[in-house]
Design a protein around this motif. Structure first.
Motif, PDB file in Angstrom:
ATOM      1  N   GLN A 131       0.831  -1.198   0.000  1.00 44.81           N
ATOM      2  CA  GLN A 131       0.000   0.000   0.000  1.00 44.81           C
ATOM      3  C   GLN A 131       0.871   1.256   0.000  1.00 44.81           C
ATOM      4  O   GLN A 131       1.944   1.282   0.603  1.00 44.81           O
ATOM      5  N   LEU A 132       0.364   2.286  -0.658  1.00 43.46           N
ATOM      6  CA  LEU A 132       1.086   3.547  -0.708  1.00 43.46           C
ATOM      7  C   LEU A 132       1.336   4.063   0.709  1.00 43.46           C
ATOM      8  O   LEU A 132       0.413   4.179   1.520  1.00 43.46           O
ATOM      9  N   GLY A 133       2.602   4.335   1.007  1.00 42.55           N
ATOM     10  CA  GLY A 133       2.957   4.899   2.295  1.00 42.55           C
ATOM     11  C   GLY A 133       3.263   3.884   3.383  1.00 42.55           C
ATOM     12  O   GLY A 133       3.646   4.273   4.490  1.00 42.55           O
ATOM     13  N   GLN A 134       3.095   2.585   3.107  1.00 39.76           N
ATOM     14  CA  GLN A 134       3.378   1.608   4.167  1.00 39.76           C
ATOM     15  C   GLN A 134       4.886   1.549   4.431  1.00 39.76           C
ATOM     16  O   GLN A 134       5.700   1.875   3.559  1.00 39.76           O
ATOM     17  N   PRO A 135       5.300   1.149   5.636  1.00 39.38           N
ATOM     18  CA  PRO A 135       6.717   1.194   5.986  1.00 39.38           C
ATOM     19  C   PRO A 135       7.578   0.253   5.151  1.00 39.38           C
ATOM     20  O   PRO A 135       7.177  -0.872   4.847  1.00 39.38           O
ATOM     21  N   VAL A 136       8.750   0.739   4.792  1.00 38.66           N
ATOM     22  CA  VAL A 136       9.812  -0.083   4.214  1.00 38.66           C
ATOM     23  C   VAL A 136      10.925  -0.114   5.255  1.00 38.66           C
ATOM     24  O   VAL A 136      11.383   0.945   5.718  1.00 38.66           O
ATOM     25  N   MET A 137      11.325  -1.319   5.647  1.00 38.77           N
ATOM     26  CA  MET A 137      12.293  -1.475   6.729  1.00 38.77           C
ATOM     27  C   MET A 137      13.639  -1.950   6.215  1.00 38.77           C
ATOM     28  O   MET A 137      13.715  -2.622   5.183  1.00 38.77           O
ATOM     29  N   ALA A 138      14.679  -1.629   6.957  1.00 40.37           N
ATOM     30  CA  ALA A 138      15.998  -2.187   6.650  1.00 40.37           C
ATOM     31  C   ALA A 138      15.940  -3.690   6.863  1.00 40.37           C
ATOM     32  O   ALA A 138      15.507  -4.161   7.911  1.00 40.37           O
ATOM     33  N   LYS A 195       8.111   6.064  -1.910  1.00 36.21           N
ATOM     34  CA  LYS A 195       7.390   7.343  -1.924  1.00 36.21           C
ATOM     35  C   LYS A 195       8.221   8.412  -1.217  1.00 36.21           C
ATOM     36  O   LYS A 195       8.395   9.523  -1.720  1.00 36.21           O
ATOM     37  N   THR A 196       8.723   8.069  -0.052  1.00 29.61           N
ATOM     38  CA  THR A 196       9.496   8.993   0.769  1.00 29.61           C
ATOM     39  C   THR A 196      10.642   8.241   1.425  1.00 29.61           C
ATOM     40  O   THR A 196      10.475   7.090   1.843  1.00 29.61           O
ATOM     41  N   ILE A 197      11.804   8.873   1.516  1.00 26.82           N
ATOM     42  CA  ILE A 197      12.960   8.308   2.203  1.00 26.82           C
ATOM     43  C   ILE A 197      13.100   9.014   3.553  1.00 26.82           C
ATOM     44  O   ILE A 197      12.988  10.240   3.623  1.00 26.82           O
ATOM     45  N   VAL A 198      13.350   8.253   4.611  1.00 19.56           N
ATOM     46  CA  VAL A 198      13.412   8.856   5.952  1.00 19.56           C
ATOM     47  C   VAL A 198      14.771   8.661   6.620  1.00 19.56           C
ATOM     48  O   VAL A 198      14.899   8.827   7.827  1.00 19.56           O
ATOM     49  N   VAL A 199      15.784   8.284   5.844  1.00 20.28           N
ATOM     50  CA  VAL A 199      17.134   8.141   6.390  1.00 20.28           C
ATOM     51  C   VAL A 199      18.108   8.947   5.539  1.00 20.28           C
ATOM     52  O   VAL A 199      17.824   9.289   4.393  1.00 20.28           O
ATOM     53  N   LYS A 200      19.272   9.251   6.127  1.00 21.80           N
ATOM     54  CA  LYS A 200      20.313  10.000   5.446  1.00 21.80           C
ATOM     55  C   LYS A 200      21.506   9.103   5.136  1.00 21.80           C
ATOM     56  O   LYS A 200      21.738   8.103   5.818  1.00 21.80           O
ATOM     57  N   GLU A 201      22.271   9.491   4.118  1.00 21.48           N
ATOM     58  CA  GLU A 201      23.517   8.782   3.828  1.00 21.48           C
ATOM     59  C   GLU A 201      24.466   8.881   5.011  1.00 21.48           C
ATOM     60  O   GLU A 201      24.594   9.929   5.649  1.00 21.48           O
ATOM     61  N   GLY A 204      15.021  -3.992  10.722  1.00 20.43           N
ATOM     62  CA  GLY A 204      13.616  -3.691  10.937  1.00 20.43           C
ATOM     63  C   GLY A 204      13.298  -2.224  11.131  1.00 20.43           C
ATOM     64  O   GLY A 204      12.128  -1.857  11.264  1.00 20.43           O
ATOM     65  N   GLN A 205      14.306  -1.356  11.108  1.00 23.36           N
ATOM     66  CA  GLN A 205      14.070   0.085  11.260  1.00 23.36           C
ATOM     67  C   GLN A 205      13.457   0.657   9.984  1.00 23.36           C
ATOM     68  O   GLN A 205      13.873   0.307   8.875  1.00 23.36           O
ATOM     69  N   LYS A 206      12.491   1.536  10.128  1.00 27.13           N
ATOM     70  CA  LYS A 206      11.871   2.169   8.967  1.00 27.13           C
ATOM     71  C   LYS A 206      12.882   3.066   8.261  1.00 27.13           C
ATOM     72  O   LYS A 206      13.509   3.916   8.882  1.00 27.13           O
ATOM     73  N   ILE A 207      13.049   2.852   6.952  1.00 24.86           N
ATOM     74  CA  ILE A 207      13.976   3.662   6.170  1.00 24.86           C
ATOM     75  C   ILE A 207      13.264   4.444   5.068  1.00 24.86           C
ATOM     76  O   ILE A 207      13.828   5.375   4.509  1.00 24.86           O
ATOM     77  N   ALA A 208      12.029   4.032   4.750  1.00 23.61           N
ATOM     78  CA  ALA A 208      11.298   4.686   3.665  1.00 23.61           C
ATOM     79  C   ALA A 208       9.826   4.318   3.765  1.00 23.61           C
ATOM     80  O   ALA A 208       9.420   3.507   4.609  1.00 23.61           O
ATOM     81  N   GLU A 209       9.037   4.928   2.881  1.00 24.55           N
ATOM     82  CA  GLU A 209       7.632   4.574   2.730  1.00 24.55           C
ATOM     83  C   GLU A 209       7.414   4.076   1.313  1.00 24.55           C
ATOM     84  O   GLU A 209       7.930   4.657   0.355  1.00 24.55           O
ATOM     85  N   MET A 210       6.660   2.998   1.184  1.00 25.87           N
ATOM     86  CA  MET A 210       6.451   2.381  -0.126  1.00 25.87           C
ATOM     87  C   MET A 210       5.735   3.333  -1.074  1.00 25.87           C
ATOM     88  O   MET A 210       4.860   4.098  -0.667  1.00 25.87           O
ATOM     89  N   ASP A 249       9.036   6.103 -10.350  1.00 27.18           N
ATOM     90  CA  ASP A 249       9.612   5.376 -11.493  1.00 27.18           C
ATOM     91  C   ASP A 249       9.029   3.978 -11.618  1.00 27.18           C
ATOM     92  O   ASP A 249       9.716   3.031 -12.009  1.00 27.18           O
ATOM     93  N   SER A 250       7.760   3.824 -11.287  1.00 29.60           N
ATOM     94  CA  SER A 250       7.082   2.528 -11.378  1.00 29.60           C
ATOM     95  C   SER A 250       5.619   2.778 -11.700  1.00 29.60           C
ATOM     96  O   SER A 250       5.060   3.824 -11.356  1.00 29.60           O
ATOM     97  N   ASN A 251       4.984   1.812 -12.352  1.00 31.58           N
ATOM     98  CA  ASN A 251       3.570   1.931 -12.672  1.00 31.58           C
ATOM     99  C   ASN A 251       2.676   1.450 -11.542  1.00 31.58           C
ATOM    100  O   ASN A 251       1.463   1.684 -11.567  1.00 31.58           O
ATOM    101  N   THR A 252       3.246   0.724 -10.581  1.00 29.83           N
ATOM    102  CA  THR A 252       2.466   0.187  -9.476  1.00 29.83           C
ATOM    103  C   THR A 252       3.161   0.487  -8.150  1.00 29.83           C
ATOM    104  O   THR A 252       4.376   0.697  -8.107  1.00 29.83           O
ATOM    105  N   VAL A 253       2.392   0.488  -7.081  1.00 27.79           N
ATOM    106  CA  VAL A 253       2.949   0.667  -5.739  1.00 27.79           C
ATOM    107  C   VAL A 253       3.647  -0.639  -5.350  1.00 27.79           C
ATOM    108  O   VAL A 253       3.014  -1.696  -5.295  1.00 27.79           O
ATOM    109  N   LYS A 254       4.939  -0.542  -5.096  1.00 24.25           N
ATOM    110  CA  LYS A 254       5.690  -1.748  -4.740  1.00 24.25           C
ATOM    111  C   LYS A 254       7.054  -1.343  -4.200  1.00 24.25           C
ATOM    112  O   LYS A 254       7.516  -0.204  -4.382  1.00 24.25           O
ATOM    113  N   LEU A 255       7.690  -2.297  -3.548  1.00 29.53           N
ATOM    114  CA  LEU A 255       9.103  -2.180  -3.202  1.00 29.53           C
ATOM    115  C   LEU A 255       9.872  -3.138  -4.088  1.00 29.53           C
ATOM    116  O   LEU A 255       9.551  -4.332  -4.147  1.00 29.53           O
TER     117      LEU A 255
END
Length: 266
Positions: free
Chosen positions: A174-181, A217-223, A230-236, A240-246
């Protein structure tokens, strides 16, 4: 929250814009990773737009597929890299594009397929071999000596894994769901400067292994930031994609390996 727009931070002075993933990994290599990352695979982007030109096709040509590299194409057709480079007058062999037409035989010669479609189909069937599986298994065994504790980077239905021209897996969500390390490590890239990957995060886990997280969608970590498993690093998202995905990869010494050999069962 942090939205880094495709350039290294002050810690990493190399600026990257519209570059291939192979170049980014090569620059990461110059900072912290083994030189074998110079052989890392290219981006999964599909170039498009009004500037696209008509390309040659027919017997003796191959249309580049998502996941292809110069070396993998040369292996498919039992050619050398130098032959492919020479026949196509490639100034930058690391910068081949999806849907680009490449000559894979000398002018006047014919390949096993009667047309590009059959050549591409045959090549795709042979993209992943038993040798690749054995190599991945051996790599996973070697990594147990310097173990990394992995977890799935997102919830959702996942594709079956690498093969058929793919280097990683797609996880639908889903758009905005957490993406974890997927494991603890250091953020080596955080930005949107690599065409075809959208908002992208690359995390280094040890001297051999890194993971790739694309289309956010959004990145929440810095280089340079250290992240926990399991830490959140982004939102799905669908950048550059036609569908919501990681789109997720694990790379060992710059080469994409089957994530299913590392991720736990679920």
């Amino acid at each position: 929250m942090v939205q880094n727009k495709g350039a290294y931070s002050s810690q990493y002075p190399h600026r990257i814009k519209n570059s291939g993933l192979s170049r980014v990994l090569a620059r990461i290599s110059s900072l912290a990773l083994p030189l074998l990352f110079l052989l890392a695979l290219g981006a999964c982007s599909t170039p498009s737009g009004p500037g696209a030109s008509t390309q040659p096709s027919g017997p003796g040509y191959y249309t580049v597929q998502k996941g292809d590299t110069l070396s993998s194409i040369a292996r498919k057709f039992r050619r050398s890299n130098s032959q492919i480079i020479a026949w196509n007058k490639l100034s930058d062999p690391n910068d081949i594009k999806v849907d680009q037409s490449l000559r894979i035989a000398p002018e006047g010669a014919r390949t096993a397929g009667s047309n590009p479609a059959s050549d591409n189909a045959a090549a795709s069937r042979n993209t992943r071999t038993a040798e690749d599986d054995r190599a991945d298994a051996a790599a996973a065994a070697a990594d147990r000596k310097d173990p990394v504790d992995w977890t799935w980077p997102a919830s959702g239905k996942a594709s079956s894994g690498v093969g058929q021209g793919k280097k990683g897996i797609d996880i639908l969500g889903q758009l905005g769901q957490p993406v974890m390390a997927a494991a603890a490590g250091k953020v080596m890239y955080s930005g949107s400067g690599i065409r075809g990957y959208g908002n992208l995060v690359i995390v280094k886990h040890n001297s051999n292994l890194l993971s790739v997280y694309a289309h956010n969608k959004t990145i929440v970590v810095k280089e340079g930031q250290m992240v926990a498993k399991g830490q959140k690093i982004a939102e799905m998202g669908k950048s550059d994609s036609n569908t919501v995905k990681l789109y997720f990869e694990i790379r060992r010494q710059g080469k994409a390996v089957d994530p299913s050999r590392y991720l736990p069962s679920r």
